[in-house]
Scaffold this active site. Sequence first.
Site, PDB file in Angstrom:
ATOM      1  N   ASP A 190     -58.092  14.378  -4.360  1.00 38.85           N
ATOM      2  CA  ASP A 190     -58.815  14.647  -2.560  1.00 38.85           C
ATOM      3  C   ASP A 190     -59.627  15.769  -2.968  1.00 38.85           C
ATOM      4  O   ASP A 190     -59.474  16.186  -3.222  1.00 38.85           O
ATOM      5  CB  ASP A 190     -57.814  15.068  -1.800  1.00 38.85           C
ATOM      6  CG  ASP A 190     -58.551  14.837  -0.277  1.00 38.85           C
ATOM      7  OD1 ASP A 190     -58.844  13.913   0.073  1.00 38.85           O
ATOM      8  OD2 ASP A 190     -58.457  16.224   0.349  1.00 38.85           O
ATOM      9  N   GLU A 219     -61.976  11.874  -6.252  1.00 38.66           N
ATOM     10  CA  GLU A 219     -63.093  11.291  -4.652  1.00 38.66           C
ATOM     11  C   GLU A 219     -64.597  11.870  -5.274  1.00 38.66           C
ATOM     12  O   GLU A 219     -64.449  13.438  -4.550  1.00 38.66           O
ATOM     13  CB  GLU A 219     -62.049  11.800  -3.243  1.00 38.66           C
ATOM     14  CG  GLU A 219     -63.196  11.490  -2.063  1.00 38.66           C
ATOM     15  CD  GLU A 219     -62.829  12.070  -1.006  1.00 38.66           C
ATOM     16  OE1 GLU A 219     -62.746  11.667   0.458  1.00 38.66           O
ATOM     17  OE2 GLU A 219     -61.914  13.304  -1.056  1.00 38.66           O
ATOM     18  N   GLY A 279     -43.905   7.268  13.239  1.00 39.06           N
ATOM     19  CA  GLY A 279     -42.393   6.820  12.117  1.00 39.06           C
ATOM     20  C   GLY A 279     -42.794   6.191  10.995  1.00 39.06           C
ATOM     21  O   GLY A 279     -41.417   6.231  10.619  1.00 39.06           O
ATOM     22  N   ASN A 310     -35.574   9.074  10.890  1.00 44.01           N
ATOM     23  CA  ASN A 310     -36.165  10.226  10.042  1.00 44.01           C
ATOM     24  C   ASN A 310     -37.589  10.803  11.086  1.00 44.01           C
ATOM     25  O   ASN A 310     -38.443  10.704  10.609  1.00 44.01           O
ATOM     26  CB  ASN A 310     -36.507  10.671   9.063  1.00 44.01           C
ATOM     27  CG  ASN A 310     -37.005   9.322   8.281  1.00 44.01           C
ATOM     28  OD1 ASN A 310     -37.864   8.386   9.124  1.00 44.01           O
ATOM     29  ND2 ASN A 310     -37.234   9.118   7.118  1.00 44.01           N
ATOM     30  N   ASP A 311     -38.008   9.643  11.604  1.00 39.29           N
ATOM     31  CA  ASP A 311     -38.946   9.464  12.667  1.00 39.29           C
ATOM     32  C   ASP A 311     -39.559  11.342  13.068  1.00 39.29           C
ATOM     33  O   ASP A 311     -40.514  11.444  13.134  1.00 39.29           O
ATOM     34  CB  ASP A 311     -39.150   9.021  13.662  1.00 39.29           C
ATOM     35  CG  ASP A 311     -39.263   6.921  13.292  1.00 39.29           C
ATOM     36  OD1 ASP A 311     -38.698   6.786  12.148  1.00 39.29           O
ATOM     37  OD2 ASP A 311     -39.293   6.679  14.280  1.00 39.29           O
ATOM     38  N   ASP A 353     -42.526   5.799   6.680  1.00 41.11           N
ATOM     39  CA  ASP A 353     -41.532   6.730   6.023  1.00 41.11           C
ATOM     40  C   ASP A 353     -42.165   5.210   4.683  1.00 41.11           C
ATOM     41  O   ASP A 353     -42.315   3.960   4.866  1.00 41.11           O
ATOM     42  CB  ASP A 353     -40.417   6.472   6.275  1.00 41.11           C
ATOM     43  CG  ASP A 353     -39.681   6.099   7.050  1.00 41.11           C
ATOM     44  OD1 ASP A 353     -40.473   3.906   6.539  1.00 41.11           O
ATOM     45  OD2 ASP A 353     -39.105   5.773   7.447  1.00 41.11           O
ATOM     46  N   ASN A 413     -42.210   1.631   9.571  1.00 39.74           N
ATOM     47  CA  ASN A 413     -40.942   2.588   9.793  1.00 39.74           C
ATOM     48  C   ASN A 413     -39.557   2.086   8.805  1.00 39.74           C
ATOM     49  O   ASN A 413     -39.089   1.197  10.240  1.00 39.74           O
ATOM     50  CB  ASN A 413     -40.932   2.665  11.295  1.00 39.74           C
ATOM     51  CG  ASN A 413     -39.634   3.474  11.719  1.00 39.74           C
ATOM     52  OD1 ASN A 413     -39.187   4.213  11.095  1.00 39.74           O
ATOM     53  ND2 ASN A 413     -40.615   4.160  12.482  1.00 39.74           N
TER      54      ASN A 413
END
Length: 611
Positions: free
Chosen positions: A323, A352, A156, A136-137, A158, A131
């Site tokens: 993905d 994947e 949190g 900006n959490d 980032d 974090n």
Amino acid sequence: MKKQITVLFLLITTFTFAQIDKMEPPFWYEGMSKSEVQVLFYGKNIAKNTVSVSNNVVITNVAKTENPNYIFVTIETKNVSAQSLKFTFKNGKKSFVKDFEIKKRRENSANRKSFDTSDVMYLLMPDRFANGNDSNDSSPNLQEKANRSLPGGRHGGDIEGIIKNLDYIQELGATAIWSTPLCEDNDKDYSYHTYGQSDVYQIDARYGTNEDYKRLAAEMHKRDMKLIMDYVTNHWGAEHWMFKDMPTYDWFHQFPGYAQSNYRMSTQFDSNASKRDAKYCMDGWFVPSMPDLNQSNPLVLNYLIQNAIWWIEYADLDGFRVDTYSYNDKDSIAKWTKAIIDEYPFFNIVAEVWMHDQAQISYWQKNSPIGKIQSYNSFCPSVMDFTLHDAFGNVFNENNAGWNEGVIKFYDNFTNDFLYANPSNLLVFLENHDTGRFNEIYKNDFKTYQLGMTLLATTRGIPQIYYGSEIGMAGDKGKGDADIRQDFPGGWKGDSNNAFSSLGRTSVQKQYFDFSKKLLNWRKNKEVIHTGKLTHYIPENNVYVYFRHNDTESVMIILNNSLGHQKVNLNRFQENIKNYTSGSDILSSKTIDLKEELSIEGKTSLILELK
């Protein structure tokens, strides 16, 4: 009176302009080989307008759908230099203008170098890594708020946290970062993994801004590191703004509404599969909160192609990991992949393909000899080596050699390399964010970690490590995904243990890190490991021996997976030992004479640079 009319006209224009709530892509670039760009405009009844564009730019197509809130305008940019264009929308006597910028492209952008066998990829989950900016959490515009006490909540982490710890990743010896998705995910809960995206042109505000992501790439490039984006083509999240107001009914797969995928990816190539089973694999939703995109709709496919190219240009990316690649419509995902490779010939994309058979995994790699049987080519350069991962998950608990037990599983895995078009361009890994933690499986046995990492770092392919394993982090998948995605110690203010710092690491964390650092930094400059031939020998007594070699160099790797000392008869390996007389072990720094016999301790590995 004239002033009143002018004011009234401005009010009407301003009110009408508010019709445009979204414009995607928000801008484009000059000099792209994909010179046509389809601009999506979204707003209330926007389709009731006619459209024109300034500066003699040609509109080649205007597509309207059953939803009047969308209009898709395609323009030709082949000879259009960097400039600001103006789209004029007109409905009767009312009209308004929307600017659209063509930006200058980076020099030699099309020929950007991507990740390859010289790299070690570091996989991290940004919410759980560090974090760097606690302001900006949470975001007022996004539903889920930070709650670090909730295992499956937002914690949190980032982009700033990644940037602040790039020196740590570089010191470890990793040269590339694969971060799980960073685009906005506005799900009410469990949004931390960010695979249910709600806006694919916008970085999630709890991670930072689009500019922060661009800055991450720039900071990495200063260190000769590469940034790989985790791209999701198969689905979005149920909170995506286009799911809430669909451009077309068939933008997403409808049954109508939700139907579960059967997850049987083999139906994509099974010549005996029923059409129903194949449909429910490709078109069924991954989970109820992730509506399945219909790539066979040309508007959808083009949107995804443009979005991917836009991010490459905007953020200056070095690769994609895609993905759930094999859940897509296979013909459409091939078109998506080819469009990107056509634009960037040296760009690497790893798919994947979570399957447990080499032939089935191979099917999805570019120019696959298996795909050729059905005249199918995905054009995807790389796939993930899940069969090797499967072996990593149990080999080191099989202490006694058997016909099918112990290190023979590694040997047998590599015997099937002939099934791949390019086995060197496979992503090899002990674990990732969806699997059991390697250190948990083997109860944090350091010798086992050494064995696993030795093979990972020295075999063919591109090694990928999962954040925290290099300091001994574990986690029980049986307790849920959050347990294998724990916070990195030291990534948050007030953490009692800071493993990012040499002085902050516990003795156990230091043991793991120092070994990993030594191994990976040695690999960084070893071309014989990057591109040399792999020659291996049938294991004896649970001891696996293989060589990486080229015309000028040879490295001998020995893995003793048995509990006790083993005597290794070196005469067996004469075709590779040749005239070499000794080997320098890069792990212990000892020199070992290559006489007739070599003794190696139980659960030990040697990496011998032959002299």
